[in-house]
Scaffold this motif. Structure first.
Motif, short mmCIF file in Angstrom:
data_model
loop_
_atom_site.label_atom_id
_atom_site.label_comp_id
_atom_site.label_asym_id
_atom_site.label_seq_id
_atom_site.Cartn_x
_atom_site.Cartn_y
_atom_site.Cartn_z
N TYR A 89 -12.91 7.53 -33.56
CA TYR A 89 -14.18 8.02 -33.02
C TYR A 89 -13.97 9.24 -32.10
CZ TYR A 89 -18.83 8.37 -31.31
OH TYR A 89 -20.06 8.87 -31.03
N ILE A 90 -12.93 9.17 -31.28
CA ILE A 90 -12.63 10.31 -30.40
C ILE A 90 -12.37 11.57 -31.23
CG2 ILE A 90 -10.85 11.28 -28.83
CD1 ILE A 90 -10.57 8.51 -27.60
N LEU A 91 -11.58 11.39 -32.29
CA LEU A 91 -11.25 12.53 -33.14
C LEU A 91 -12.50 13.10 -33.80
CD1 LEU A 91 -8.59 13.87 -33.74
CD2 LEU A 91 -8.30 12.39 -35.72
N LYS A 92 -13.39 12.19 -34.24
CA LYS A 92 -14.64 12.62 -34.90
C LYS A 92 -15.52 13.38 -33.90
CE LYS A 92 -18.44 10.38 -36.99
NZ LYS A 92 -19.05 9.08 -37.14
N ALA A 93 -15.69 12.80 -32.70
CA ALA A 93 -16.54 13.43 -31.67
C ALA A 93 -15.94 14.77 -31.26
CB ALA A 93 -16.67 12.51 -30.46
N HIS A 94 -14.63 14.79 -31.11
CA HIS A 94 -13.93 16.02 -30.71
C HIS A 94 -14.23 17.14 -31.71
CE1 HIS A 94 -10.58 18.69 -29.77
NE2 HIS A 94 -10.27 18.65 -31.04
N LYS A 95 -14.15 16.80 -33.01
CA LYS A 95 -14.36 17.83 -34.05
C LYS A 95 -15.84 18.20 -34.16
CE LYS A 95 -10.26 17.13 -36.78
NZ LYS A 95 -9.63 16.22 -37.73
N LYS A 96 -16.71 17.16 -34.19
CA LYS A 96 -18.15 17.39 -34.41
C LYS A 96 -18.74 18.23 -33.28
CE LYS A 96 -22.38 14.76 -34.87
NZ LYS A 96 -22.86 13.70 -34.01
N GLU A 97 -18.34 17.94 -32.05
CA GLU A 97 -18.93 18.63 -30.90
C GLU A 97 -18.16 19.90 -30.53
OE1 GLU A 97 -21.75 17.44 -29.75
OE2 GLU A 97 -21.68 15.52 -30.80
N GLY A 98 -17.08 20.18 -31.26
CA GLY A 98 -16.27 21.36 -30.95
C GLY A 98 -15.68 21.31 -29.55
N LEU A 99 -15.25 20.10 -29.14
CA LEU A 99 -14.75 19.93 -27.78
C LEU A 99 -13.35 20.49 -27.62
CD1 LEU A 99 -15.69 16.16 -27.32
CD2 LEU A 99 -16.91 18.13 -26.42
N THR A 100 -13.00 20.80 -26.41
CA THR A 100 -11.61 21.02 -26.06
C THR A 100 -11.21 19.76 -25.30
OG1 THR A 100 -12.06 23.36 -25.86
CG2 THR A 100 -10.00 22.58 -24.87
N THR A 101 -10.25 19.02 -25.85
CA THR A 101 -9.96 17.69 -25.32
C THR A 101 -8.53 17.64 -24.80
OG1 THR A 101 -11.50 16.72 -26.90
CG2 THR A 101 -9.89 15.22 -25.93
N ILE A 102 -8.37 17.04 -23.62
CA ILE A 102 -7.03 16.84 -23.06
C ILE A 102 -6.87 15.35 -22.79
CG2 ILE A 102 -5.40 17.50 -21.24
CD1 ILE A 102 -7.04 20.03 -20.84
N LEU A 103 -5.85 14.78 -23.40
CA LEU A 103 -5.67 13.33 -23.39
C LEU A 103 -4.31 13.00 -22.77
CD1 LEU A 103 -6.28 10.40 -24.75
CD2 LEU A 103 -4.93 11.28 -26.63
N VAL A 104 -4.32 12.15 -21.75
CA VAL A 104 -3.06 11.63 -21.22
C VAL A 104 -2.76 10.33 -21.97
CG1 VAL A 104 -1.91 10.59 -19.22
CG2 VAL A 104 -3.35 12.61 -18.92
N SER A 105 -1.58 10.20 -22.53
CA SER A 105 -1.25 8.97 -23.26
C SER A 105 0.25 8.70 -23.16
CB SER A 105 -1.66 9.10 -24.72
OG SER A 105 -1.30 7.95 -25.44
N HIS A 106 0.58 7.40 -23.08
CA HIS A 106 1.99 6.99 -23.15
C HIS A 106 2.34 6.50 -24.55
CE1 HIS A 106 1.73 6.40 -18.64
NE2 HIS A 106 2.80 7.15 -18.80
N ASP A 107 1.35 6.52 -25.45
CA ASP A 107 1.52 5.92 -26.76
C ASP A 107 1.85 7.02 -27.78
OD1 ASP A 107 1.10 4.89 -29.30
OD2 ASP A 107 -0.65 3.71 -28.73
#
Ligand SMILES: Nc1ncnc2c1ncn2[C@@H]1O[C@H](COP(=O)(O)OP(=O)(O)OP(=O)(O)O)[C@@H](O)[C@H]1O
Length: 291
Positions: A175-193
């Motif tokens: 869902y994050i990936l879909k929203a990121h693409k659909k809304e043309g977001l610039t996304t920064i994600l902190v993850s240990h995974d």
């Protein structure tokens, strides 16, 4: 494009150290930040959001200056059009789930935006509940929905899926990936995974002691490129995925993720977090737990 030069003195248990990062993130990218605990990942996000003021530097988004220490410009967080999912969720405790989302969303299309997010995040049945009656994973979903409800330009996610089980995590990653693409977001994600990073991001930075030690596509940073026929490595099991009659075991070896195909008998007693040896025997991979 986000352009940032951030310098900030931080105080860790062992003394002072400098967060010193230079970033150029093209609009529409999904960048992940990976690094050990205490390396400055959250401080970097908070600086971009306007919640932590750098000692020196500048931050701009699409050539609009958000921060410039020399020109004494420092836009408050609400003027940066950022959606932020905090590690501790930071939901409004006196509002229901639905009210949290409504508060964040613009008047325009409020109802359809909120309804779509409640449905996508599987929150319909919880819409009238207050945050303190929700589990950690449910709160995290509300926090993610609330960040998206405000239709941000930039989405900052501080380990947003850490409290979720595997199936919910996989669903929300999509869902994050879909929203990121659909809304043309610039996304920064902190993850240990590492698996999540590989799945979601275009580009990864590795932060160590406040400095960017590596930057590049996650496939290049984490994947073993030249596996020879004879090898023996020790690593940590990240995930065991059942596929029909076999298992795919994701093992973190250094900064690389190796996928090992194993029969159920071979992984008996092995769990995520276990230290294992991955070796080859007659060109077939074998995996066993270090006792
Ligand atoms: N406002 C501040 N002023 C000074 N030092 C701070 C400030 N905020 C955080 N620190 C310190 O900076 C260090 C880095 O913290 P930060 O939360 O950015 O790390 P992190 O990489 O996100 O860690 P984790 O993975 O555990 O969340 C910590 O030692 C913390 O105590």
């Amino acid at each position: 494009m986000i352009e940032a030069r951030i310098h900030k003195k931080l105080i860790a248990a062992g003394g002072e150290f400098s967060l010193s990062a230079e970033l150029n993130i093209p609009k529409g990218s999904l960048l992940t930040i990976y690094g050990p605990s205490g390396s400055g990942k959250t401080s970097l996000l908070r600086s971009l959001a306007g919640l932590l003021t750098p000692d020196k530097g500048f931050i701009s988004y699409q050539n609009n200056t958000w921060f410039n220490s020399e020109k004494k410009i420092n836009l408050p967080p609400q003027k940066r059009n950022i959606g932020y999912v905090f590690q501790d969720y930071a939901l409004f405790p006196n509002m229901t789930v639905k009210e949290n989302l409504e508060f964040a969303s613009n008047k325009l299309n409020r109802k359809s935006t909120v309804d779509e997010l409640l449905s996508a995040m599987h929150l319909m049945e919880l819409e009238n509940r207050k945050p303190d009656t929700l589990s950690g994973g449910q709160k995290q979903r509300v926090a993610l929905a609330r960040a998206l409800a405000q239709k941000p330009d930039v989405l900052l996610l501080d380990e947003p899926l850490a409290a979720l089980d595997t199936s919910m995590r996989t669903g929300l990653q999509a869902y994050i990936l879909k929203a990121h693409k659909k809304e043309g977001l610039t996304t920064i994600l902190v993850s240990h995974d590492v698996t999540e990073i590989m799945k979601l991001s275009d580009i990864t930075i590795i932060l160590q002691d406040g400095q960017i030690s590596q930057i590049g596509p996650p496939g290049e940073l984490f994947m073993e490129k030249h596996i020879s026929g004879k090898f023996q490595f020790t690593g940590t099991v990240l995930q065991l995925i059942k596929q029909d009659v076999i298992y795919i075991v994701n093992v973190l070896i250094g900064k690389n993720v190796i996928k090992v195909v194993a029969h159920p008998a071979e992984i008996d007693g092995i769990q995520p977090g276990d230290k294992v040896v991955v070796a080859s025997k007659a060109f077939n991979p074998v995996i066993y737990k270090i006792t």
